[in-house]
Design an enzyme around this catalytic site. Sequence first.
Site, PDB file in Angstrom:
ATOM      1  N   PRO A  10     -87.353  45.579 -28.987  1.00 18.99           N
ATOM      2  CA  PRO A  10     -87.775  45.710 -30.384  1.00 18.99           C
ATOM      3  C   PRO A  10     -88.335  47.082 -30.751  1.00 18.99           C
ATOM      4  O   PRO A  10     -89.046  47.710 -29.966  1.00 18.99           O
ATOM      5  CB  PRO A  10     -88.847  44.628 -30.552  1.00 18.99           C
ATOM      6  CG  PRO A  10     -89.132  44.097 -29.207  1.00 18.99           C
ATOM      7  CD  PRO A  10     -87.991  44.446 -28.311  1.00 18.99           C
ATOM      8  N   ASN A  11     -87.984  47.478 -31.959  1.00 19.72           N
ATOM      9  CA  ASN A  11     -88.476  48.703 -32.615  1.00 19.72           C
ATOM     10  C   ASN A  11     -87.852  49.996 -32.096  1.00 19.72           C
ATOM     11  O   ASN A  11     -88.125  51.066 -32.638  1.00 19.72           O
ATOM     12  CB  ASN A  11     -90.017  48.805 -32.518  1.00 19.72           C
ATOM     13  CG  ASN A  11     -90.706  47.680 -33.268  1.00 19.72           C
ATOM     14  OD1 ASN A  11     -90.475  47.512 -34.462  1.00 19.72           O
ATOM     15  ND2 ASN A  11     -91.506  46.884 -32.585  1.00 19.72           N
ATOM     16  N   ARG A  18     -90.536  56.406 -35.662  1.00 19.33           N
ATOM     17  CA  ARG A  18     -91.606  55.558 -35.135  1.00 19.33           C
ATOM     18  C   ARG A  18     -92.576  56.390 -34.284  1.00 19.33           C
ATOM     19  O   ARG A  18     -92.188  56.899 -33.229  1.00 19.33           O
ATOM     20  CB  ARG A  18     -90.987  54.464 -34.260  1.00 19.33           C
ATOM     21  CG  ARG A  18     -92.006  53.594 -33.569  1.00 19.33           C
ATOM     22  CD  ARG A  18     -91.368  52.747 -32.481  1.00 19.33           C
ATOM     23  NE  ARG A  18     -92.354  51.876 -31.889  1.00 19.33           N
ATOM     24  CZ  ARG A  18     -92.196  51.217 -30.751  1.00 19.33           C
ATOM     25  NH1 ARG A  18     -91.060  51.338 -30.087  1.00 19.33           N
ATOM     26  NH2 ARG A  18     -93.132  50.449 -30.289  1.00 19.33           N
ATOM     27  N   TYR A  23     -93.475  58.689 -29.141  1.00 15.85           N
ATOM     28  CA  TYR A  23     -92.105  58.451 -28.665  1.00 15.85           C
ATOM     29  C   TYR A  23     -91.160  59.642 -28.859  1.00 15.85           C
ATOM     30  O   TYR A  23     -90.015  59.570 -28.431  1.00 15.85           O
ATOM     31  CB  TYR A  23     -91.536  57.199 -29.351  1.00 15.85           C
ATOM     32  CG  TYR A  23     -92.324  55.953 -28.997  1.00 15.85           C
ATOM     33  CD1 TYR A  23     -92.330  55.458 -27.692  1.00 15.85           C
ATOM     34  CD2 TYR A  23     -93.104  55.291 -29.948  1.00 15.85           C
ATOM     35  CE1 TYR A  23     -93.077  54.344 -27.351  1.00 15.85           C
ATOM     36  CE2 TYR A  23     -93.848  54.170 -29.614  1.00 15.85           C
ATOM     37  CZ  TYR A  23     -93.833  53.701 -28.325  1.00 15.85           C
ATOM     38  OH  TYR A  23     -94.573  52.601 -27.970  1.00 15.85           O
ATOM     39  N   ASN A  74     -85.079  49.061 -21.422  1.00 12.86           N
ATOM     40  CA  ASN A  74     -86.387  49.319 -22.016  1.00 12.86           C
ATOM     41  C   ASN A  74     -86.764  48.060 -22.789  1.00 12.86           C
ATOM     42  O   ASN A  74     -86.286  47.851 -23.900  1.00 12.86           O
ATOM     43  CB  ASN A  74     -86.363  50.535 -22.939  1.00 12.86           C
ATOM     44  CG  ASN A  74     -87.770  50.878 -23.428  1.00 12.86           C
ATOM     45  OD1 ASN A  74     -88.676  50.044 -23.372  1.00 12.86           O
ATOM     46  ND2 ASN A  74     -87.958  52.090 -23.907  1.00 12.86           N
ATOM     47  N   ALA A  77     -91.900  46.010 -26.378  1.00 13.55           N
ATOM     48  CA  ALA A  77     -93.074  45.115 -26.333  1.00 13.55           C
ATOM     49  C   ALA A  77     -92.823  43.862 -25.493  1.00 13.55           C
ATOM     50  O   ALA A  77     -93.776  43.283 -24.952  1.00 13.55           O
ATOM     51  CB  ALA A  77     -93.504  44.742 -27.746  1.00 13.55           C
ATOM     52  N   HIS A  80     -94.524  43.240 -22.002  1.00 13.12           N
ATOM     53  CA  HIS A  80     -95.901  42.834 -21.750  1.00 13.12           C
ATOM     54  C   HIS A  80     -96.142  41.327 -21.850  1.00 13.12           C
ATOM     55  O   HIS A  80     -97.207  40.865 -21.480  1.00 13.12           O
ATOM     56  CB  HIS A  80     -96.834  43.597 -22.703  1.00 13.12           C
ATOM     57  CG  HIS A  80     -96.548  45.068 -22.742  1.00 13.12           C
ATOM     58  ND1 HIS A  80     -96.641  45.857 -21.617  1.00 13.12           N
ATOM     59  CD2 HIS A  80     -96.089  45.883 -23.744  1.00 13.12           C
ATOM     60  CE1 HIS A  80     -96.290  47.110 -21.943  1.00 13.12           C
ATOM     61  NE2 HIS A  80     -95.944  47.140 -23.219  1.00 13.12           N
ATOM     62  N   ASP A  87     -87.650  35.688 -16.536  1.00 12.75           N
ATOM     63  CA  ASP A  87     -86.874  34.638 -15.869  1.00 12.75           C
ATOM     64  C   ASP A  87     -85.373  34.936 -15.942  1.00 12.75           C
ATOM     65  O   ASP A  87     -84.635  34.669 -14.985  1.00 12.75           O
ATOM     66  CB  ASP A  87     -87.168  33.271 -16.487  1.00 12.75           C
ATOM     67  CG  ASP A  87     -88.526  32.719 -16.062  1.00 12.75           C
ATOM     68  OD1 ASP A  87     -89.170  33.311 -15.171  1.00 12.75           O
ATOM     69  OD2 ASP A  87     -88.951  31.698 -16.636  1.00 12.75           O
ATOM     70  N   GLU A  98     -86.137  49.399 -14.948  1.00 17.51           N
ATOM     71  CA  GLU A  98     -86.991  49.303 -16.140  1.00 17.51           C
ATOM     72  C   GLU A  98     -87.355  50.719 -16.571  1.00 17.51           C
ATOM     73  O   GLU A  98     -87.746  51.530 -15.726  1.00 17.51           O
ATOM     74  CB  GLU A  98     -88.248  48.505 -15.790  1.00 17.51           C
ATOM     75  CG  GLU A  98     -89.249  48.392 -16.932  1.00 17.51           C
ATOM     76  CD  GLU A  98     -90.564  47.722 -16.490  1.00 17.51           C
ATOM     77  OE1 GLU A  98     -90.665  47.257 -15.326  1.00 17.51           O
ATOM     78  OE2 GLU A  98     -91.488  47.693 -17.315  1.00 17.51           O
ATOM     79  N   HIS A 100     -89.373  53.279 -19.618  1.00 14.92           N
ATOM     80  CA  HIS A 100     -90.225  53.450 -20.793  1.00 14.92           C
ATOM     81  C   HIS A 100     -90.238  54.914 -21.173  1.00 14.92           C
ATOM     82  O   HIS A 100     -90.264  55.793 -20.289  1.00 14.92           O
ATOM     83  CB  HIS A 100     -91.649  52.975 -20.521  1.00 14.92           C
ATOM     84  CG  HIS A 100     -91.699  51.522 -20.178  1.00 14.92           C
ATOM     85  ND1 HIS A 100     -91.609  50.535 -21.131  1.00 14.92           N
ATOM     86  CD2 HIS A 100     -91.773  50.896 -18.983  1.00 14.92           C
ATOM     87  CE1 HIS A 100     -91.640  49.350 -20.527  1.00 14.92           C
ATOM     88  NE2 HIS A 100     -91.720  49.539 -19.223  1.00 14.92           N
ATOM     89  N   SER A 102     -92.686  56.301 -23.174  1.00 12.60           N
ATOM     90  CA  SER A 102     -94.082  56.700 -22.960  1.00 12.60           C
ATOM     91  C   SER A 102     -94.520  56.244 -21.563  1.00 12.60           C
ATOM     92  O   SER A 102     -93.733  55.610 -20.844  1.00 12.60           O
ATOM     93  CB  SER A 102     -94.970  56.060 -24.032  1.00 12.60           C
ATOM     94  OG  SER A 102     -95.012  54.652 -23.849  1.00 12.60           O
ATOM     95  N   ARG A 107    -101.866  54.171 -21.651  1.00 17.13           N
ATOM     96  CA  ARG A 107    -102.101  53.773 -23.042  1.00 17.13           C
ATOM     97  C   ARG A 107    -103.031  52.555 -23.120  1.00 17.13           C
ATOM     98  O   ARG A 107    -103.818  52.334 -22.212  1.00 17.13           O
ATOM     99  CB  ARG A 107    -100.743  53.526 -23.724  1.00 17.13           C
ATOM    100  CG  ARG A 107     -99.869  54.777 -23.738  1.00 17.13           C
ATOM    101  CD  ARG A 107     -98.539  54.531 -24.413  1.00 17.13           C
ATOM    102  NE  ARG A 107     -98.716  54.156 -25.804  1.00 17.13           N
ATOM    103  CZ  ARG A 107     -97.750  53.573 -26.547  1.00 17.13           C
ATOM    104  NH1 ARG A 107     -96.569  53.337 -25.999  1.00 17.13           N
ATOM    105  NH2 ARG A 107     -97.987  53.246 -27.793  1.00 17.13           N
ATOM    106  N   ARG A 111    -100.854  47.260 -22.525  1.00 20.97           N
ATOM    107  CA  ARG A 111     -99.569  47.815 -22.050  1.00 20.97           C
ATOM    108  C   ARG A 111     -99.556  48.028 -20.532  1.00 20.97           C
ATOM    109  O   ARG A 111     -98.542  48.416 -19.962  1.00 20.97           O
ATOM    110  CB  ARG A 111     -99.280  49.155 -22.736  1.00 20.97           C
ATOM    111  CG  ARG A 111     -99.102  49.042 -24.233  1.00 20.97           C
ATOM    112  CD  ARG A 111     -98.683  50.375 -24.844  1.00 20.97           C
ATOM    113  NE  ARG A 111     -99.004  50.407 -26.252  1.00 20.97           N
ATOM    114  CZ  ARG A 111     -98.238  49.903 -27.224  1.00 20.97           C
ATOM    115  NH1 ARG A 111     -97.090  49.342 -26.935  1.00 20.97           N
ATOM    116  NH2 ARG A 111     -98.611  49.972 -28.485  1.00 20.97           N
TER     117      ARG A 111
HETATM  118  C1  DQA Z   1     -92.213  51.351 -24.642  1.00 19.10           C
HETATM  119  C2  DQA Z   1     -93.686  51.051 -24.304  1.00 19.10           C
HETATM  120  C3  DQA Z   1     -94.087  49.684 -24.807  1.00 19.10           C
HETATM  121  O1  DQA Z   1     -95.466  49.449 -24.528  1.00 19.10           O
HETATM  122  C4  DQA Z   1     -93.889  49.583 -26.309  1.00 19.10           C
HETATM  123  O2  DQA Z   1     -94.174  48.272 -26.756  1.00 19.10           O
HETATM  124  C5  DQA Z   1     -92.539  50.033 -26.759  1.00 19.10           C
HETATM  125  C6  DQA Z   1     -91.921  51.187 -26.107  1.00 19.10           C
HETATM  126  C7  DQA Z   1     -91.794  52.780 -24.221  1.00 19.10           C
HETATM  127  O3  DQA Z   1     -90.602  53.035 -24.153  1.00 19.10           O
HETATM  128  O4  DQA Z   1     -92.662  53.638 -24.030  1.00 19.10           O
HETATM  129  O5  DQA Z   1     -92.000  49.516 -27.729  1.00 19.10           O
HETATM  130  O6  DQA Z   1     -91.403  50.433 -23.894  1.00 19.10           O
END
Ligand code: DQA
Length: 152
Positions: A10-11, A18, A23, A74, A77, A80, A87, A98, A100, A102, A107, A111
């Site tokens: 998401p996002n 954003r 980011y 990635n 959110a 977390h 699963d 995995e 990220h 950031s 942070r 997170r």
């Molecule tokens: C993120 C870090 C997550 O905590 C956050 O919710 C994101 C982006 C990152 O790429 O740094 O949406 O996964």
Amino acid sequence: MNRVLVLNGPNLRRLGTREPDVYGAATFDDLVALCRDAGRGLDLSVEVRQTDDEAEMLRWVHEAADERLPVVLNPAAFTHYSYALRDALAQRTAPLVEVHISNPAAREEFRHNSVVAGVATGTIAGFGTMSYVLALQAVAELLAEESAAAGR
Ligand code: DQA
């Protein structure tokens, strides 16, 4: 050429606008181009997807498991709190990295925990969109090691 799915939660389609201080300025389209370019250099066929919908993300993870596709993920959110995603990922049949943008460990407290990390091959965080390039390099290495072991 090996296929790799690069899945984004998401996002992340809003990259560029954003929280650019967190980011960066690269847009989602820039990220797609970066991953495809990196893939070409590594002889990987890279498919980049993004969803804000947990159910869609689960379907993609099931598809990867069924088709033995490596995944760079990635989870945003979902990282977390999504036990459903964890699963689904536990059923993986190929490497899972995995990523990220950031560094979540530097942070807010919420997170600091990843429910996904324990079922991933490994995690790369904090290098901006370069995290994805490093993750694709890791996938290429792992696939090369696997095929060398299979040929032994
Ligand atoms: C993120 C870090 C997550 O905590 C956050 O919710 C994101 C982006 C990152 O790429 O740094 O949406 O996964």
